[in-house]
Scaffold this motif. Sequence first.
Motif, PDB file in Angstrom:
ATOM      1  N   ILE A  21       4.841  -2.120 -33.960  1.00 54.32           N
ATOM      2  CA  ILE A  21       5.753  -3.148 -34.458  1.00 54.32           C
ATOM      3  C   ILE A  21       6.385  -2.726 -35.786  1.00 54.32           C
ATOM      4  N   PHE A  22       5.657  -1.974 -36.595  1.00 53.16           N
ATOM      5  CA  PHE A  22       6.220  -1.488 -37.863  1.00 53.16           C
ATOM      6  C   PHE A  22       7.302  -0.443 -37.585  1.00 53.16           C
ATOM      7  N   LEU A  23       6.977   0.497 -36.693  1.00 53.31           N
ATOM      8  CA  LEU A  23       7.895   1.615 -36.461  1.00 53.31           C
ATOM      9  C   LEU A  23       9.121   1.209 -35.645  1.00 53.31           C
ATOM     10  N   VAL A  24       8.915   0.309 -34.698  1.00 58.28           N
ATOM     11  CA  VAL A  24      10.025  -0.052 -33.803  1.00 58.28           C
ATOM     12  C   VAL A  24      10.865  -1.183 -34.382  1.00 58.28           C
ATOM     13  N   TYR A  25      10.238  -2.116 -35.056  1.00 59.68           N
ATOM     14  CA  TYR A  25      10.978  -3.297 -35.526  1.00 59.68           C
ATOM     15  C   TYR A  25      11.170  -3.313 -37.047  1.00 59.68           C
ATOM     16  N   PHE A  26      10.050  -3.310 -37.769  1.00 57.59           N
ATOM     17  CA  PHE A  26      10.135  -3.559 -39.213  1.00 57.59           C
ATOM     18  C   PHE A  26      10.945  -2.494 -39.955  1.00 57.59           C
ATOM     19  N   LEU A  27      10.596  -1.229 -39.740  1.00 59.13           N
ATOM     20  CA  LEU A  27      11.211  -0.144 -40.512  1.00 59.13           C
ATOM     21  C   LEU A  27      12.726  -0.057 -40.309  1.00 59.13           C
ATOM     22  N   PRO A  28      13.214   0.018 -39.059  1.00 55.90           N
ATOM     23  CA  PRO A  28      14.677   0.108 -38.924  1.00 55.90           C
ATOM     24  C   PRO A  28      15.396  -1.125 -39.460  1.00 55.90           C
ATOM     25  N   PHE A  44      12.306  10.026 -44.693  1.00 54.54           N
ATOM     26  CA  PHE A  44      11.952  10.020 -43.263  1.00 54.54           C
ATOM     27  C   PHE A  44      11.178  11.285 -42.902  1.00 54.54           C
ATOM     28  N   TYR A  45      11.614  12.388 -43.472  1.00 54.68           N
ATOM     29  CA  TYR A  45      10.915  13.648 -43.203  1.00 54.68           C
ATOM     30  C   TYR A  45       9.454  13.546 -43.656  1.00 54.68           C
ATOM     31  N   ARG A  46       9.260  13.081 -44.875  1.00 57.05           N
ATOM     32  CA  ARG A  46       7.903  12.954 -45.422  1.00 57.05           C
ATOM     33  C   ARG A  46       7.090  11.938 -44.611  1.00 57.05           C
ATOM     34  N   PHE A  47       7.732  10.837 -44.264  1.00 52.92           N
ATOM     35  CA  PHE A  47       7.058   9.793 -43.492  1.00 52.92           C
ATOM     36  C   PHE A  47       6.602  10.348 -42.136  1.00 52.92           C
ATOM     37  N   SER A  48       7.465  11.105 -41.486  1.00 57.76           N
ATOM     38  CA  SER A  48       7.124  11.640 -40.152  1.00 57.76           C
ATOM     39  C   SER A  48       5.982  12.633 -40.233  1.00 57.76           C
ATOM     40  N   ILE A  49       5.975  13.445 -41.283  1.00 58.40           N
ATOM     41  CA  ILE A  49       4.869  14.394 -41.475  1.00 58.40           C
ATOM     42  C   ILE A  49       3.557  13.592 -41.595  1.00 58.40           C
ATOM     43  N   GLY A  50       3.596  12.547 -42.397  1.00 62.86           N
ATOM     44  CA  GLY A  50       2.400  11.719 -42.597  1.00 62.86           C
ATOM     45  C   GLY A  50       1.959  11.045 -41.310  1.00 62.86           C
ATOM     46  N   ALA A  59      22.392  10.541 -42.633  1.00 64.76           N
ATOM     47  CA  ALA A  59      21.453   9.432 -42.890  1.00 64.76           C
ATOM     48  C   ALA A  59      21.775   8.232 -41.996  1.00 64.76           C
ATOM     49  N   LEU A  60      23.062   7.957 -41.829  1.00 62.31           N
ATOM     50  CA  LEU A  60      23.448   6.827 -40.974  1.00 62.31           C
ATOM     51  C   LEU A  60      23.074   7.095 -39.519  1.00 62.31           C
ATOM     52  N   THR A  61      23.270   8.343 -39.079  1.00 64.69           N
ATOM     53  CA  THR A  61      22.880   8.708 -37.710  1.00 64.69           C
ATOM     54  C   THR A  61      21.376   8.518 -37.532  1.00 64.69           C
ATOM     55  N   LEU A  62      20.635   8.955 -38.551  1.00 71.15           N
ATOM     56  CA  LEU A  62      19.178   8.819 -38.491  1.00 71.15           C
ATOM     57  C   LEU A  62      18.785   7.351 -38.360  1.00 71.15           C
ATOM     58  N   MET A  63      19.410   6.515 -39.177  1.00 73.75           N
ATOM     59  CA  MET A  63      19.070   5.085 -39.115  1.00 73.75           C
ATOM     60  C   MET A  63      19.427   4.507 -37.751  1.00 73.75           C
ATOM     61  N   GLY A  64      20.522   4.989 -37.194  1.00 72.49           N
ATOM     62  CA  GLY A  64      20.910   4.551 -35.845  1.00 72.49           C
ATOM     63  C   GLY A  64      19.864   4.954 -34.823  1.00 72.49           C
ATOM     64  N   LEU A  65      19.370   6.197 -34.971  1.00 71.39           N
ATOM     65  CA  LEU A  65      18.353   6.684 -34.023  1.00 71.39           C
ATOM     66  C   LEU A  65      17.050   5.902 -34.151  1.00 71.39           C
ATOM     67  N   LEU A  66      16.754   5.483 -35.395  1.00 68.45           N
ATOM     68  CA  LEU A  66      15.527   4.698 -35.588  1.00 68.45           C
ATOM     69  C   LEU A  66      15.600   3.372 -34.823  1.00 68.45           C
TER      70      LEU A  66
END
Lengths: 469, 367
Positions: A7-14, A189-195, B12-19
């Motif tokens: 729910i955090f990754l799919v909803y909250f974060l974006p 995002f890069y750092r977050f994904s590594i974590g 960055a905008l593309t990334l946010m879109g992909l998220l």
Amino acid sequence: MTFSSGIFLVYFLPLILLIYFCSPTILRNGLLLAGSIFLYWWGAPDFIWILLLVSGINFYVVHRIHNSERPKFYLVLYVTINLALLCYYKYFNFFIDNFNLLLEQTGLQQIQWAAIALPIGISFHTFHSITYGVDVYRKEAKPQKSMFNYWLFILFFPQLVAGPIVKYKKIAPQLSHRKDRLENVINGFYRFSIGLAKKVLIANVLSEYGDLLHNWDTTVLQTSSTSIAWMTALCYTFEIYFDFSGYSDMAVGLGTMFGFRLPENFNRPYLSKSITEFWRRWHISLGDFMRNYLYIPLGGNRVGTNRMYLNLFIVFTLSGLWHGASWNFILWGVFHGCWLIIERLFRLQKSTSFLRMLITFIIVLHGWVLFDADSFSEAWNHLTAMYRFESVEFMDSADLFYFNSHVFIATMIVLLGMTKLSRLYYLKLTQIRNIKTSLIYLFIAGILFFISLSHVVTGSFNPFIYFKF
Amino acid sequence: MKTRSSTYRYIALTLMGLLFLPLLVNHLPGIPKAHVFGVEEQQDSVSGSWLDGSAQHQFEKKLMDHSVSRTYLLRFRNQYQYTLFGKINANNIYKFGDYYFRFYIPSFNDASNFIGKDSIEHTLDEIVQLQHYLGDSIPVITIIPPSKHHYYQQFLPERNRTRSKETNYHYVLAGLKQKQLHHIDFNHYFLNNRSEIPAIFAKGGIHWTSYASTVAADSLMKYISSVKQEHYDSFSYDTVYHNGFNVDDLDLELLRNILVKPKDTRLRDVIITPKKGKKRLKAVIIGDSFFLTIQNSGARKAMFTDDSFYHYYFSRTYNSDLELIPFDIHKIKDAMKEADCILLVNDITNLQVFGFGFPRRINYLFR
């Protein structure tokens, strides 16, 4: 709602990223505060009111520290309020349990009480509050004028639950003046994904093996082979590192996305050449807090040798107790404190680098056995199994059954990750220099994120180890 | 410099879109919802309290369990773990040669199912008695379908293996031979020919494949022809290889929930062609669900007359179109007297209810 939940990754974060960058600058702190309160309320609705209330009181007491002619009095009051809250929620059950045990030994009637639930992140909340009060008292920072900004400092979701412990004086300027740039989202995002990958793809896999001993009954534990005892200890050693450093990477990455610079928590701790060095590389923000807000006020190195050893002992015992209200955590703290004293007493720093690194690693590993155990007897059984040497085979069929291909690959990644080369590569990756490389890093991060997400959304609730502290 | 900065912004905008992609997949119309086999799609309601956190927990579960992205992500995870590590994220899956199967009763062991010699002996005596009442012209034939447990035994965990001879299968078979009762042991046949014929078990399900049941039906016709000294060959069949699955041959692709259908040429499908003008058998069929595969493959209609009813576990009656009709034991007794043969289909796992009470209850009416 943990960072590694669907729910955090799919909803909250974006959603929060979108709303944040679509909002005018003036509303952004308010939005982050609302998001942080929502996130905490989602996981622990009972306790959000307590945190808000205590933080509100703290806000006014710190202003009294700053403005009053008796700042020390208000500082003592301030620290007492926060430590009392921590003691009540975190240690009350432990004290009553042990007191009842004492009463039982003496034949007296035990105290009846209902166990108190631990609010998530209470330890980190207390530490953040203390840094605020002490920094203002020491005139290293001015008190926050805005209550909302103060709440944001305390409740900011990337660091609320398990750190890193942020010093107020470092974060105060960022609360009012920071550069919000879309490019930060790429780095973050890069750092977050590594974590996320560290937690989901390595720590969770290692835990399949590392948790085996907890699932076995005492009889199996007492007869388990030496190799299995070492393997489970090794797996837990790396699991806790990848779990916690993965969380810290995610926290730093999230902070970066919103324009904050949160402190680093790890610097390849298992390559340390002494326990002293280990504590400069492991949970750096806790070590920093303990040094600045406990060890130095106790006198630090400026006192006599015996007093200095006592200070070290106190700091590490309290550090163990901070990790959890349990004797095994205290023992773990004492274990590290003793090794630190021994190192200073005998100046164990003259052997070769590799040997020192190996010895330090083995000491730390034994410490994790104490840390991981649910009881003294479990820790003892594990340690004795490590030195039983009855099973001469490196791995018997049972070991191989458990040590499946996943664990093997995770171990290989762990070993590769320990090399200097990986550190250089990692640093290179985190410092984006041109568009081409940033696209490559983004692609790597995207793959890691996607694979990790596929594990997260299909798995069960899987909190970080440090959430319970 | 300005161009570089704007490029970063676009990235960055593309990334946010992909998220947003996993979230959008859940809500955009037109994206097929890939169901996950074995997971019931329940519309859970949020009944808890928002104050103690229970509603949040329920809502979160509901949101994730019903998300379309979850099903695709789950299949992606299963696919890469299977492709890279050979790991299957499903329970009770075992490997047989180069393919996988599911053993449907994790705790099953023949020895623990044993109902005792006396009980088996008693049922066999009832069949002897029934054969006596019906006479030699109406043979009572016991059919033992192959058992997944026996077929795959060496590939199953130790708990499922049976080394003891104190089993229903052993005593039923020995008793049928000793009392010279008509019977066909397909378990023995398929087990002995395991390396030469295609896989005979649906990889996920309980029953034999359409192919195996058709081979058995064909053998059964030949057996009855020899017993009755009359030629019954009312159908022929062809086999075709297929990579997929049909209703009866549930492929492990579904169980594994992976993205790409695995190639497996060991499964065969059958095409049954009834022969015109050939005499069909009039039979009374008592059996468990293994007979359903004979029904579904089309062999039943080709072999038996339309008034040959199938009495499932001797408690429910189905006509040739598999429609439920009233169960009437007196009508069954009358039909038996006019039948060409009586078939008792009893798979090994079900030998603990050997005969389903049928010989005893019918004999009672004959007496």
